[in-house]
Scaffold this motif. Sequence first.
Motif, PDB file in Angstrom:
ATOM      1  N   ARG A   1      39.063  34.415  22.406  1.00 21.36           N
ATOM      2  CA  ARG A   1      40.421  35.251  22.916  1.00 21.36           C
ATOM      3  C   ARG A   1      40.571  34.664  24.370  1.00 21.36           C
ATOM      4  NH1 ARG A   1      39.633  41.624  22.676  1.00 21.36           N
ATOM      5  NH2 ARG A   1      41.714  41.228  22.556  1.00 21.36           N
ATOM      6  N   SER A   2      41.729  34.948  24.755  1.00 23.98           N
ATOM      7  CA  SER A   2      42.080  34.566  26.044  1.00 23.98           C
ATOM      8  C   SER A   2      41.096  35.009  27.199  1.00 23.98           C
ATOM      9  CB  SER A   2      43.424  35.005  26.347  1.00 23.98           C
ATOM     10  OG  SER A   2      44.294  34.515  25.346  1.00 23.98           O
ATOM     11  N   ASN A   3      40.747  34.410  28.128  1.00 30.15           N
ATOM     12  CA  ASN A   3      39.920  34.918  29.315  1.00 30.15           C
ATOM     13  C   ASN A   3      38.505  34.901  28.913  1.00 30.15           C
ATOM     14  OD1 ASN A   3      40.884  35.518  31.674  1.00 30.15           O
ATOM     15  ND2 ASN A   3      41.809  37.576  31.097  1.00 30.15           N
ATOM     16  N   VAL A   4      38.208  34.583  27.637  1.00 31.09           N
ATOM     17  CA  VAL A   4      36.723  34.589  27.300  1.00 31.09           C
ATOM     18  C   VAL A   4      35.863  33.787  28.177  1.00 31.09           C
ATOM     19  CG1 VAL A   4      36.661  33.071  25.560  1.00 31.09           C
ATOM     20  CG2 VAL A   4      35.082  35.003  25.229  1.00 31.09           C
ATOM     21  N   GLY A   5      36.494  32.725  28.505  1.00 31.71           N
ATOM     22  CA  GLY A   5      35.597  31.845  29.374  1.00 31.71           C
ATOM     23  C   GLY A   5      35.567  30.505  29.035  1.00 31.71           C
ATOM     24  N   LYS A   6      36.676  30.014  28.169  1.00 32.52           N
ATOM     25  CA  LYS A   6      36.440  28.721  27.645  1.00 32.52           C
ATOM     26  C   LYS A   6      36.798  27.684  28.657  1.00 32.52           C
ATOM     27  CE  LYS A   6      39.592  29.589  24.678  1.00 32.52           C
ATOM     28  NZ  LYS A   6      40.877  28.714  24.172  1.00 32.52           N
ATOM     29  N   SER A   7      37.745  27.546  29.732  1.00 31.86           N
ATOM     30  CA  SER A   7      37.804  26.639  30.737  1.00 31.86           C
ATOM     31  C   SER A   7      36.448  26.669  31.671  1.00 31.86           C
ATOM     32  CB  SER A   7      38.889  26.987  31.538  1.00 31.86           C
ATOM     33  OG  SER A   7      39.993  27.471  30.834  1.00 31.86           O
ATOM     34  N   SER A   8      36.136  27.891  31.975  1.00 24.80           N
ATOM     35  CA  SER A   8      34.951  27.675  32.673  1.00 24.80           C
ATOM     36  C   SER A   8      33.802  27.218  32.137  1.00 24.80           C
ATOM     37  CB  SER A   8      34.628  29.203  33.017  1.00 24.80           C
ATOM     38  OG  SER A   8      35.617  29.845  33.613  1.00 24.80           O
TER      39      SER A   8
ATOM     40  N   THR B   1      41.339  27.002  34.763  1.00 25.28           N
ATOM     41  CA  THR B   1      41.301  28.566  34.222  1.00 25.28           C
ATOM     42  C   THR B   1      42.284  29.506  34.306  1.00 25.28           C
ATOM     43  OG1 THR B   1      40.009  28.915  36.512  1.00 25.28           O
ATOM     44  CG2 THR B   1      38.677  28.210  34.910  1.00 25.28           C
ATOM     45  N   SER B   2      42.562  30.205  33.561  1.00 24.46           N
ATOM     46  CA  SER B   2      43.435  31.352  33.822  1.00 24.46           C
ATOM     47  C   SER B   2      44.722  31.022  34.029  1.00 24.46           C
ATOM     48  CB  SER B   2      42.959  32.297  34.501  1.00 24.46           C
ATOM     49  OG  SER B   2      41.835  33.279  33.962  1.00 24.46           O
TER      50      SER B   2
ATOM     51  N   LYS C   1      29.424  35.006  29.875  1.00 25.45           N
ATOM     52  CA  LYS C   1      29.575  35.905  31.038  1.00 25.45           C
ATOM     53  C   LYS C   1      28.066  36.785  31.169  1.00 25.45           C
ATOM     54  CE  LYS C   1      34.602  35.981  30.904  1.00 25.45           C
ATOM     55  NZ  LYS C   1      35.899  36.686  31.217  1.00 25.45           N
TER      56      LYS C   1
ATOM     57  N   LYS D   1      26.912  38.844  33.855  1.00 25.84           N
ATOM     58  CA  LYS D   1      27.451  40.181  34.156  1.00 25.84           C
ATOM     59  C   LYS D   1      26.644  41.208  33.596  1.00 25.84           C
ATOM     60  CE  LYS D   1      32.060  38.953  35.486  1.00 25.84           C
ATOM     61  NZ  LYS D   1      33.185  39.629  35.535  1.00 25.84           N
TER      62      LYS D   1
ATOM     63  N   SER E   1      26.357  31.528  30.589  1.00 25.72           N
ATOM     64  CA  SER E   1      26.681  31.735  31.849  1.00 25.72           C
ATOM     65  C   SER E   1      27.532  30.620  32.602  1.00 25.72           C
ATOM     66  CB  SER E   1      25.648  32.533  32.845  1.00 25.72           C
ATOM     67  OG  SER E   1      26.515  32.747  34.202  1.00 25.72           O
ATOM     68  N   SER E   2      28.666  30.698  32.894  1.00 22.21           N
ATOM     69  CA  SER E   2      29.377  29.391  33.488  1.00 22.21           C
ATOM     70  C   SER E   2      29.093  29.559  35.096  1.00 22.21           C
ATOM     71  CB  SER E   2      30.844  29.497  33.376  1.00 22.21           C
ATOM     72  OG  SER E   2      31.084  29.338  31.953  1.00 22.21           O
ATOM     73  N   GLU E   3      28.788  30.752  35.402  1.00 24.48           N
ATOM     74  CA  GLU E   3      28.554  31.394  36.798  1.00 24.48           C
ATOM     75  C   GLU E   3      27.113  30.693  37.232  1.00 24.48           C
ATOM     76  OE1 GLU E   3      31.094  32.854  38.159  1.00 24.48           O
ATOM     77  OE2 GLU E   3      30.306  32.960  40.091  1.00 24.48           O
TER      78      GLU E   3
HETATM   79  P1  GDP Z   1      39.713  31.035  29.477  1.00 21.36           P
HETATM   80  O1  GDP Z   1      41.100  31.828  29.050  1.00 21.36           O
HETATM   81  O2  GDP Z   1      39.099  31.382  27.956  1.00 21.36           O
HETATM   82  O3  GDP Z   1      39.954  29.690  29.562  1.00 21.36           O
HETATM   83  O4  GDP Z   1      38.773  31.834  30.525  1.00 21.36           O
HETATM   84  P2  GDP Z   1      38.428  31.438  31.930  1.00 21.36           P
HETATM   85  O5  GDP Z   1      37.493  30.397  31.767  1.00 21.36           O
HETATM   86  O6  GDP Z   1      39.706  31.171  32.640  1.00 21.36           O
HETATM   87  O7  GDP Z   1      37.823  32.610  32.440  1.00 21.36           O
HETATM   88  C1  GDP Z   1      38.334  33.988  32.666  1.00 21.36           C
HETATM   89  C2  GDP Z   1      37.887  34.571  33.868  1.00 21.36           C
HETATM   90  O8  GDP Z   1      36.398  34.974  33.672  1.00 21.36           O
HETATM   91  C3  GDP Z   1      37.836  33.914  35.234  1.00 21.36           C
HETATM   92  O9  GDP Z   1      38.132  34.668  36.012  1.00 21.36           O
HETATM   93  C4  GDP Z   1      36.531  33.364  35.242  1.00 21.36           C
HETATM   94  O10 GDP Z   1      36.145  33.134  36.635  1.00 21.36           O
HETATM   95  C5  GDP Z   1      35.762  34.240  34.428  1.00 21.36           C
HETATM   96  N1  GDP Z   1      34.537  34.016  34.077  1.00 21.36           N
HETATM   97  C6  GDP Z   1      34.449  32.908  32.885  1.00 21.36           C
HETATM   98  N2  GDP Z   1      33.008  32.550  32.618  1.00 21.36           N
HETATM   99  C7  GDP Z   1      32.286  33.395  33.403  1.00 21.36           C
HETATM  100  C8  GDP Z   1      30.896  33.837  33.591  1.00 21.36           C
HETATM  101  O11 GDP Z   1      30.096  32.960  32.594  1.00 21.36           O
HETATM  102  N3  GDP Z   1      30.362  34.476  34.507  1.00 21.36           N
HETATM  103  C9  GDP Z   1      31.229  35.289  35.335  1.00 21.36           C
HETATM  104  N4  GDP Z   1      30.697  36.083  36.084  1.00 21.36           N
HETATM  105  N5  GDP Z   1      32.832  35.052  35.074  1.00 21.36           N
HETATM  106  C10 GDP Z   1      33.222  34.235  34.203  1.00 21.36           C
END
Ligand code: GDP
Length: 195
Positions: free
Chosen positions: A31-38, A52-53, A143, A146, A175-177
């Motif tokens: 899904r969008s926002n799931v954390g793919k770019s991160s 990201t985003s 994530k 979290k 965890s990308s963080e």
């Molecule tokens: P994409 O739309 O799948 O590419 O998602 P993004 O990588 O842009 O991440 C969406 C949001 O989730 C951003 O605000 C990221 O900082 C946050 N995020 C992504 N991965 C993690 C993670 O592993 N931990 C935390 N705390 N936040 C994350």
Amino acid sequence: MKVTKAEFIISAVGPSQFPVDALPEIALAGRSNVGKSSLINRMINRKNLARTSSTPGKTQQLNYYRINDDLYFVDFPGYGYAKVSKTSRKAWGQMIESYLLEREELKLVLQMVDLRHPPSKDDIMMYDWLRHNGLPVCVVGTKADKIPKTRREKHYKVIKQELGILPGGLFIPFSSEEGMGKEELWSVISGYIEN
Ligand code: GDP
């Protein structure tokens, strides 16, 4: 894997723009926002190579990132974005479907799900479809940081149960963080690109 070079190559709108150097490809779906770019950024130790985003779900493109001279990460447009029209949903489906079914270079699909929530209908449909079509898939739960450590196992169990991941099926909490899951994921990817 030691990443010495990582570069954005192209946002491909169709097969004619896909790279022709025959490197193995690892696709990222979710899904969008799931954390793919991160995840891509974390895997290659870069803050900002993958964007990201931006506006999620807006583009119908496959983003290619070349890692060393070893592989591509192919970032799919996120699914399940409410503002996407039916027509573009259909276009998304067709592009992704033909990529997944026809791209010989594709070695593994990383299906990304947010560990905080039970899988969505779209997540479940996607996972079923991938398995039904015999594609190698590794579920990545994003994530993880979290969720408090003591509750993580419970969340893993819900994801595995609701997606129907069989014992022995690939599932990596990430965890990308904090970097959790990175080495395990590289090790899985390495196994698939050597074949
Ligand atoms: P994409 O739309 O799948 O590419 O998602 P993004 O990588 O842009 O991440 C969406 C949001 O989730 C951003 O605000 C990221 O900082 C946050 N995020 C992504 N991965 C993690 C993670 O592993 N931990 C935390 N705390 N936040 C994350």
